[in-house]
Write a protein that holds these residues in place. Structure first.
Motif, mmCIF file in Angstrom:
data_model
loop_
_atom_site.group_PDB
_atom_site.id
_atom_site.type_symbol
_atom_site.label_atom_id
_atom_site.label_comp_id
_atom_site.label_asym_id
_atom_site.label_seq_id
_atom_site.Cartn_x
_atom_site.Cartn_y
_atom_site.Cartn_z
ATOM 1 N N ILE A 22 40.017 40.728 41.663
ATOM 2 C CA ILE A 22 39.782 41.027 43.081
ATOM 3 C C ILE A 22 39.036 42.347 43.234
ATOM 4 C CG2 ILE A 22 40.851 41.470 45.321
ATOM 5 C CD1 ILE A 22 40.991 38.571 44.400
ATOM 6 N N GLY A 23 39.516 43.394 42.582
ATOM 7 C CA GLY A 23 38.853 44.688 42.683
ATOM 8 C C GLY A 23 37.427 44.637 42.181
ATOM 9 N N GLY A 24 37.208 43.920 41.064
ATOM 10 C CA GLY A 24 35.857 43.778 40.549
ATOM 11 C C GLY A 24 34.967 43.000 41.500
ATOM 12 N N GLY A 25 35.549 42.009 42.169
ATOM 13 C CA GLY A 25 34.786 41.262 43.171
ATOM 14 C C GLY A 25 34.362 42.135 44.332
ATOM 15 N N TRP A 26 35.274 43.031 44.749
ATOM 16 C CA TRP A 26 34.919 43.998 45.794
ATOM 17 C C TRP A 26 33.786 44.905 45.323
ATOM 18 C CZ3 TRP A 26 35.587 43.698 50.665
ATOM 19 C CH2 TRP A 26 36.769 43.242 51.258
ATOM 20 N N ALA A 56 27.990 38.894 36.117
ATOM 21 C CA ALA A 56 28.164 37.456 36.346
ATOM 22 C C ALA A 56 27.998 37.100 37.820
ATOM 23 C CB ALA A 56 29.542 37.018 35.856
ATOM 24 N N ALA A 57 28.376 38.019 38.689
ATOM 25 C CA ALA A 57 28.279 37.763 40.131
ATOM 26 C C ALA A 57 26.877 37.999 40.674
ATOM 27 C CB ALA A 57 29.268 38.660 40.880
ATOM 28 N N TYR A 151 33.144 38.750 46.553
ATOM 29 C CA TYR A 151 31.688 38.900 46.679
ATOM 30 C C TYR A 151 31.026 37.663 47.266
ATOM 31 C CZ TYR A 151 31.395 36.139 42.367
ATOM 32 O OH TYR A 151 31.500 35.150 41.423
ATOM 33 N N LEU A 152 31.761 36.548 47.318
ATOM 34 C CA LEU A 152 31.170 35.297 47.775
ATOM 35 C C LEU A 152 31.826 34.755 49.041
ATOM 36 C CD1 LEU A 152 28.964 33.341 46.865
ATOM 37 C CD2 LEU A 152 30.705 32.072 45.589
#
Length: 320
Positions: A22-26, A56-57, A151-152
């Motif tokens: 989650i944190g990495g997605g943010w 990757a994102a 992120y999505l």
């Protein structure tokens, strides 16, 4: 709010505390929106995992459209929590779901973050009231609950705790909107928030059916992806049932199908369909429809469903 609180639109420096999924997605989301992001996580060698997640994102974020100045080079890795938040204009915490850990971490973040800067938690299960108990300035802490991957998926649910001041909730909601999120500002704390409660209801029922041999995982997933899931991206479950009532809308649907709420179709006990509940649902659908007729909503829904079906089909063909 004080003189040190930046306007939501002027924020350029974001701190992300906790850099897991989650944190990495943010982190990826904020980088794609052009922010300078400082990240910290107590896990050893978290930087390599975080950078892999961002890499990757990035193709998906590029496809969606990067903001001016967006770059993975804007990611700074901090060696301490204090360093991470030292010049932050907004803080997003994404630690594991452990109440004692959350309380301690948020208290330390609060103590180290510059005055007036809003601090948000990604918690999916705890209310801010129970997490902010040890914070020196709890009035600036809010929940900013995202959906994975942050992120999505655009949704973020914003709500404060009993000691949160209203300005912080307003500020956070506006900031998330500026940062490209779709925001639900909740009126009150609800265990599990809104979307998780609905998602959990489907999940619980799915587990019942699998456990009782009533349906397979594949059948359950297909029942959503090939059925109601195609209607929900545009209208959601309430307006979908509003259309089920035909020209009479939600009022006709509840009057006609209301008794079936007590049928043994689900393991979740249905609420009593009182006059107050019926009226609230009807009025809520009228507000959500925003003046659009049943025919207009049907046309909008159909165009959206067709577009989703075509998009999903293209993705499936590309995967073969």
């Amino acid at each position: 709010m004080n003189e040190h609180t930046p306007s939501p639109g002027s924020v350029r420096r974001v701190a992300c505390i906790g850099a897991g999924v989650i944190g990495g997605g943010w982190v990826a989301h904020f980088l794609a929106r052009g922010y300078r992001v400082t990240a910290w996580d107590p896990a050893p060698e978290f930087e390599a995992k975080l950078r892999r997640l961002v890499d990757a994102a990035w193709p998906a974020l590029t496809e969606l459209g990067l903001a001016e100045g967006a770059s993975r080079d804007n990611l700074v890795i901090a060696s301490t929590l204090a360093e991470a938040v030292a010049d932050a204009e907004f803080v997003q915490e994404s630690a594991p779901e452990d109440l004692a850990l959350k309380r301690d971490l948020l208290a330390r973040i609060d103590a180290a973050t510059p005055p007036g800067v809003v601090i948000s938690s990604s918690t999916s299960g705890y209310g801010m009231t129970e997490m902010q108990v040890d914070c020196p300035t709890p009035q600036r802490l809010v929940v900013g609950h995202p959906f994975n991957p942050p992120y999505l998926i655009p949704l973020v649910e914003v709500v404060g705790g009993e000691r949160t001041e209203p300005w912080a909730v307003r500020w956070a909601s506006e900031f998330f909107e500026v940062a490209g999120k779709s925001v639900i500002t909740m009126d009150r704390e609800v265990p599990g928030f809104i979307a998780n409660r609905l998602q959990e209801a489907i999940w619980r029922e799915a587990l019942h059916m699998v456990a009782n041999g009533e349906a397979t995982v594949e059948q359950i997933d297909a029942s959503i992806t090939e059925g109601p899931g195609l209607r929900w991206p545009l209208l959601g479950p309430c307006l979908t049932f509003h259309l089920a009532g035909g020209d009479g809308g939600m009022a006709h649907m509840l009057d006609h199908f209301g008794p079936s709420l007590k049928s043994p179709w689900t393991r979740l006990e249905a609420p009593e369909l009182t006059t107050e509940l019926r009226d609230a649902m009807v009025q809520g659908c009228e507000r959500a429809a925003d003046g659009r007729s049943i025919a207009e909503l049907v046309a909008d829904r159909d165009r959206a469903v067709i577009a989703v079906m075509r998009a999903v089909d293209e993705v499936r063909k590309g995967a073969k």
